[in-house]
Design a protein around this motif. Structure first.
Motif, PDB file in Angstrom:
ATOM      1  N   ASN A  74       1.725  -2.820 -19.805  1.00  0.00           N
ATOM      2  CA  ASN A  74       1.250  -2.207 -18.544  1.00  0.00           C
ATOM      3  C   ASN A  74       2.173  -1.122 -18.017  1.00  0.00           C
ATOM      4  N   ARG A  75       3.375  -1.069 -18.513  1.00  0.00           N
ATOM      5  CA  ARG A  75       4.351  -0.126 -17.955  1.00  0.00           C
ATOM      6  C   ARG A  75       3.843   1.309 -17.977  1.00  0.00           C
ATOM      7  N   GLU A  76       3.947   1.938 -16.854  1.00  0.00           N
ATOM      8  CA  GLU A  76       3.673   3.373 -16.787  1.00  0.00           C
ATOM      9  C   GLU A  76       4.402   3.931 -15.574  1.00  0.00           C
ATOM     10  N   SER A  77       4.515   5.234 -15.500  1.00  0.00           N
ATOM     11  CA  SER A  77       5.145   5.848 -14.326  1.00  0.00           C
ATOM     12  C   SER A  77       4.134   5.877 -13.202  1.00  0.00           C
ATOM     13  N   ARG A  78       4.479   5.266 -12.087  1.00  0.00           N
ATOM     14  CA  ARG A  78       3.549   5.160 -10.958  1.00  0.00           C
ATOM     15  C   ARG A  78       4.116   5.968  -9.787  1.00  0.00           C
ATOM     16  N   ARG A  79       3.280   6.880  -9.329  1.00  0.00           N
ATOM     17  CA  ARG A  79       3.751   7.833  -8.305  1.00  0.00           C
ATOM     18  C   ARG A  79       3.041   7.679  -6.977  1.00  0.00           C
ATOM     19  N   SER A  80       2.139   6.689  -6.874  1.00  0.00           N
ATOM     20  CA  SER A  80       1.551   6.442  -5.544  1.00  0.00           C
ATOM     21  C   SER A  80       1.669   4.952  -5.230  1.00  0.00           C
ATOM     22  N   GLY A 168      11.210  18.489  -3.827  1.00  0.00           N
ATOM     23  CA  GLY A 168       9.855  18.455  -3.271  1.00  0.00           C
ATOM     24  C   GLY A 168       8.924  17.448  -3.930  1.00  0.00           C
ATOM     25  N   GLN A 169       9.392  16.684  -4.911  1.00  0.00           N
ATOM     26  CA  GLN A 169       8.539  15.632  -5.481  1.00  0.00           C
ATOM     27  C   GLN A 169       8.277  14.626  -4.349  1.00  0.00           C
ATOM     28  N   HIS A 170       6.985  14.328  -4.110  1.00  0.00           N
ATOM     29  CA  HIS A 170       6.644  13.632  -2.849  1.00  0.00           C
ATOM     30  C   HIS A 170       6.874  12.131  -2.857  1.00  0.00           C
ATOM     31  N   TYR A 171       6.854  11.494  -4.045  1.00  0.00           N
ATOM     32  CA  TYR A 171       6.782  10.011  -4.061  1.00  0.00           C
ATOM     33  C   TYR A 171       7.990   9.287  -3.461  1.00  0.00           C
ATOM     34  N   PRO A 172       9.212   9.792  -3.565  1.00  0.00           N
ATOM     35  CA  PRO A 172      10.312   9.053  -2.906  1.00  0.00           C
ATOM     36  C   PRO A 172      10.134   8.978  -1.389  1.00  0.00           C
ATOM     37  N   LEU A 211      14.131  -1.436 -14.852  1.00  0.00           N
ATOM     38  CA  LEU A 211      13.464  -1.283 -13.551  1.00  0.00           C
ATOM     39  C   LEU A 211      11.950  -1.174 -13.746  1.00  0.00           C
ATOM     40  N   TYR A 212      11.529  -0.397 -14.727  1.00  0.00           N
ATOM     41  CA  TYR A 212      10.094  -0.269 -14.995  1.00  0.00           C
ATOM     42  C   TYR A 212       9.485  -1.647 -15.268  1.00  0.00           C
ATOM     43  N   LEU A 213      10.125  -2.423 -16.140  1.00  0.00           N
ATOM     44  CA  LEU A 213       9.544  -3.716 -16.534  1.00  0.00           C
ATOM     45  C   LEU A 213       9.603  -4.714 -15.381  1.00  0.00           C
ATOM     46  N   THR A 222       7.039   2.181 -10.409  1.00  0.00           N
ATOM     47  CA  THR A 222       8.221   3.044 -10.312  1.00  0.00           C
ATOM     48  C   THR A 222       7.996   4.315 -11.103  1.00  0.00           C
ATOM     49  N   CYS A 223       8.734   5.337 -10.759  1.00  0.00           N
ATOM     50  CA  CYS A 223       8.711   6.571 -11.541  1.00  0.00           C
ATOM     51  C   CYS A 223      10.131   7.122 -11.651  1.00  0.00           C
ATOM     52  N   ALA A 224      10.574   7.310 -12.881  1.00  0.00           N
ATOM     53  CA  ALA A 224      11.898   7.879 -13.144  1.00  0.00           C
ATOM     54  C   ALA A 224      11.924   9.340 -12.715  1.00  0.00           C
ATOM     55  N   MET A 225      13.079   9.813 -12.312  1.00  0.00           N
ATOM     56  CA  MET A 225      13.226  11.229 -11.960  1.00  0.00           C
ATOM     57  C   MET A 225      14.563  11.766 -12.457  1.00  0.00           C
ATOM     58  N   ALA A 226      14.481  12.780 -13.308  1.00  0.00           N
ATOM     59  CA  ALA A 226      15.703  13.469 -13.731  1.00  0.00           C
ATOM     60  C   ALA A 226      15.704  14.906 -13.228  1.00  0.00           C
ATOM     61  N   ALA A 227      14.663  15.265 -12.489  1.00  0.00           N
ATOM     62  CA  ALA A 227      14.598  16.604 -11.883  1.00  0.00           C
ATOM     63  C   ALA A 227      14.958  16.460 -10.409  1.00  0.00           C
ATOM     64  N   TYR A 228      16.087  16.991 -10.034  1.00  0.00           N
ATOM     65  CA  TYR A 228      16.552  16.873  -8.637  1.00  0.00           C
ATOM     66  C   TYR A 228      17.568  17.958  -8.358  1.00  0.00           C
ATOM     67  N   LEU A 247      22.979  10.973 -11.317  1.00  0.00           N
ATOM     68  CA  LEU A 247      22.582  11.117 -12.717  1.00  0.00           C
ATOM     69  C   LEU A 247      21.079  10.940 -12.907  1.00  0.00           C
ATOM     70  N   TYR A 248      20.470  10.086 -12.094  1.00  0.00           N
ATOM     71  CA  TYR A 248      19.091   9.662 -12.373  1.00  0.00           C
ATOM     72  C   TYR A 248      18.553   8.952 -11.142  1.00  0.00           C
ATOM     73  N   LEU A 249      17.255   9.029 -10.936  1.00  0.00           N
ATOM     74  CA  LEU A 249      16.653   8.357  -9.776  1.00  0.00           C
ATOM     75  C   LEU A 249      15.340   7.688 -10.185  1.00  0.00           C
TER      76      LEU A 249
HETATM   77  C1  LIG Z   1      14.446  10.906 -18.471  1.00  0.00           C
HETATM   78  C2  LIG Z   1      13.162  10.989 -17.702  1.00  0.00           C
HETATM   79  C3  LIG Z   1      13.047  11.884 -16.653  1.00  0.00           C
HETATM   80  C4  LIG Z   1      11.873  11.950 -15.902  1.00  0.00           C
HETATM   81  N1  LIG Z   1      11.825  12.780 -14.814  1.00  0.00           N
HETATM   82  C5  LIG Z   1      10.702  12.803 -14.065  1.00  0.00           C
HETATM   83  C6  LIG Z   1      10.657  13.572 -12.869  1.00  0.00           C
HETATM   84  O1  LIG Z   1      11.625  14.192 -12.450  1.00  0.00           O
HETATM   85  N2  LIG Z   1       9.502  13.565 -12.185  1.00  0.00           N
HETATM   86  C7  LIG Z   1       8.400  12.845 -12.577  1.00  0.00           C
HETATM   87  O2  LIG Z   1       7.393  12.885 -11.882  1.00  0.00           O
HETATM   88  N3  LIG Z   1       8.427  12.094 -13.687  1.00  0.00           N
HETATM   89  C8  LIG Z   1       9.549  12.041 -14.431  1.00  0.00           C
HETATM   90  N4  LIG Z   1       9.614  11.226 -15.528  1.00  0.00           N
HETATM   91  C9  LIG Z   1       8.452  10.416 -15.907  1.00  0.00           C
HETATM   92  C10 LIG Z   1       7.721  11.036 -17.117  1.00  0.00           C
HETATM   93  O3  LIG Z   1       7.011  12.176 -16.683  1.00  0.00           O
HETATM   94  C11 LIG Z   1       6.801   9.979 -17.728  1.00  0.00           C
HETATM   95  O4  LIG Z   1       7.568   8.934 -18.269  1.00  0.00           O
HETATM   96  C12 LIG Z   1       5.944  10.578 -18.846  1.00  0.00           C
HETATM   97  O5  LIG Z   1       5.048  11.542 -18.345  1.00  0.00           O
HETATM   98  C13 LIG Z   1       5.165   9.522 -19.596  1.00  0.00           C
HETATM   99  O6  LIG Z   1       4.370   8.768 -18.687  1.00  0.00           O
HETATM  100  P1  LIG Z   1       4.515   7.189 -18.575  1.00  0.00           P
HETATM  101  O7  LIG Z   1       5.906   6.875 -18.107  1.00  0.00           O
HETATM  102  O8  LIG Z   1       3.481   6.796 -17.546  1.00  0.00           O
HETATM  103  O9  LIG Z   1       4.252   6.602 -19.911  1.00  0.00           O
HETATM  104  C14 LIG Z   1      10.771  11.136 -16.257  1.00  0.00           C
HETATM  105  C15 LIG Z   1      10.895  10.235 -17.318  1.00  0.00           C
HETATM  106  C16 LIG Z   1      12.082  10.138 -18.004  1.00  0.00           C
HETATM  107  C17 LIG Z   1      12.200   9.101 -19.106  1.00  0.00           C
END
Ligand SMILES: Cc1cc2nc3c(=O)[nH]c(=O)nc-3n(C[C@H](O)[C@H](O)[C@H](O)COP(=O)(O)O)c2cc1C
Length: 255
Positions: A74-80, A168-172, A211-213, A222-228, A247-249
């Motif tokens: 089920n793991r995926e990046s969730r932004r809402s 400006g990424q809105h989810y945090p 954290l995702y799991l 949760t959604c990882a962020m390396a753009a900041y 380093l990472y959020l």
């Molecule tokens: C190292 C890393 C940096 C990421 N940075 C961002 C980010 O800054 N903004 C964002 O919305 N998603 C970010 N993501 C999430 C990815 O966009 C996402 O993992 C990818 O699109 C695949 O989708 P999934 O996680 O739902 O499988 C990041 C993921 C990783 C692993």
């Protein structure tokens, strides 16, 4: 202006990902080999600071129960996220899953729920708390040794400031909490010298995957962020940006 097509520059940056450095570093001269005492396991804090107890591992009653196959599937990046707050128990579970200490070996080493190169664990976890039951909005730091939250400070419009700090990424701004991992590189350099930096980045990946799991196990996303904005977020956290920097959020909220 850096020419990103520059071949030499590309080669140099690719080198960062290789382990070729190991062949040129004189490991007999690292701080560890020279007998320098290991740096502290967690960033020191003033003992009179406000600290918040968190439920311990054996108090996690009905949370975190999901089979691994389902969590990974089920793991995926969730932004809402919904407006539902995270409970203190759920937050405690996420902190345990990402940086929890299982066993202190000696003053310089402790085993945690995540692996780390040389057991150095050169990360600190800050939280931008916006919607957690019983915890006021503010910036906190996790103290893994105590399994407590250290209150750092609070500011007006924290939701706006955290959004600004991630370009400006809105989810945090709509999350219950955002995890902000900083590194104190010397903790890793003490052992690995200039081979430290690649493994610090690898370590952060393990932390965020847990954290995702763990989020999947508490009906959160949760959604990882390396753009900041590097300087912006370091300033928001009131850290020096040299000996400690972001380093990472990852933002977290209930589904
Ligand atoms: C190292 C890393 C940096 C990421 N940075 C961002 C980010 O800054 N903004 C964002 O919305 N998603 C970010 N993501 C999430 C990815 O966009 C996402 O993992 C990818 O699109 C695949 O989708 P999934 O996680 O739902 O499988 C990041 C993921 C990783 C692993």
């Amino acid at each position: 202006m850096i020419d990103t097509m520059d071949k030499e520059l590309t080669k140099k940056y690719r080198l960062f990902l290789k382990d070729s450095l190991r062949k040129v570093i004189d490991f007999s001269q690292t701080a560890q080999s020279r007998g320098v005492a290991p740096p502290p396991l967690e960033k020191p804090y003033a003992k009179e600071s406000k600290r918040i107890d968190l439920p311990q591992y054996d108090q996690f009653k009905d949370i975190g129960k999901i089979d691994l196959k389902t969590a990974i599937g089920n793991r995926e990046s969730r932004r809402s996220y919904s407006n539902q707050p995270l409970s203190r128990e759920e937050l405690s579970f996420l902190l345990w899953a990402t940086q929890g200490i299982k066993q202190k070996l000696d003053p310089g080493h402790a085993l945690r729920t995540v692996p780390s190169a040389g057991c150095r664990h050169a990360l600190e976890t800050y939280l931008c708390v916006l919607n957690v039951q019983g915890i006021d909005q503010g910036i906190y730091r996790y103290l893994p040794l105590e399994h407590q939250l250290l209150f750092e400070f609070t500011e007006e419009n924290l939701n706006r400031k955290i959004v600004q700090a991630v370009l400006g990424q809105h989810y945090p701004g709509e999350a219950a909490v955002t995890f902000i991992w900083t590194t104190i590189p010397y903790r890793m350099e003490w052992r690995y010298d200039i081979a430290a930096h690649k493994v610090i980045a690898i370590d952060a990946g393990h932390v965020c995957q847990n954290l995702y799991l763990a989020c999947e196990a508490i009906a959160a996303g949760t959604c990882a962020m390396a753009a900041y904005d590097q300087e912006g977020i370091d300033k928001l956290l009131r850290i020096d940006g040299q000996d400690e920097f972001t380093l990472y959020l990852a933002s977290v909220g209930k589904k």
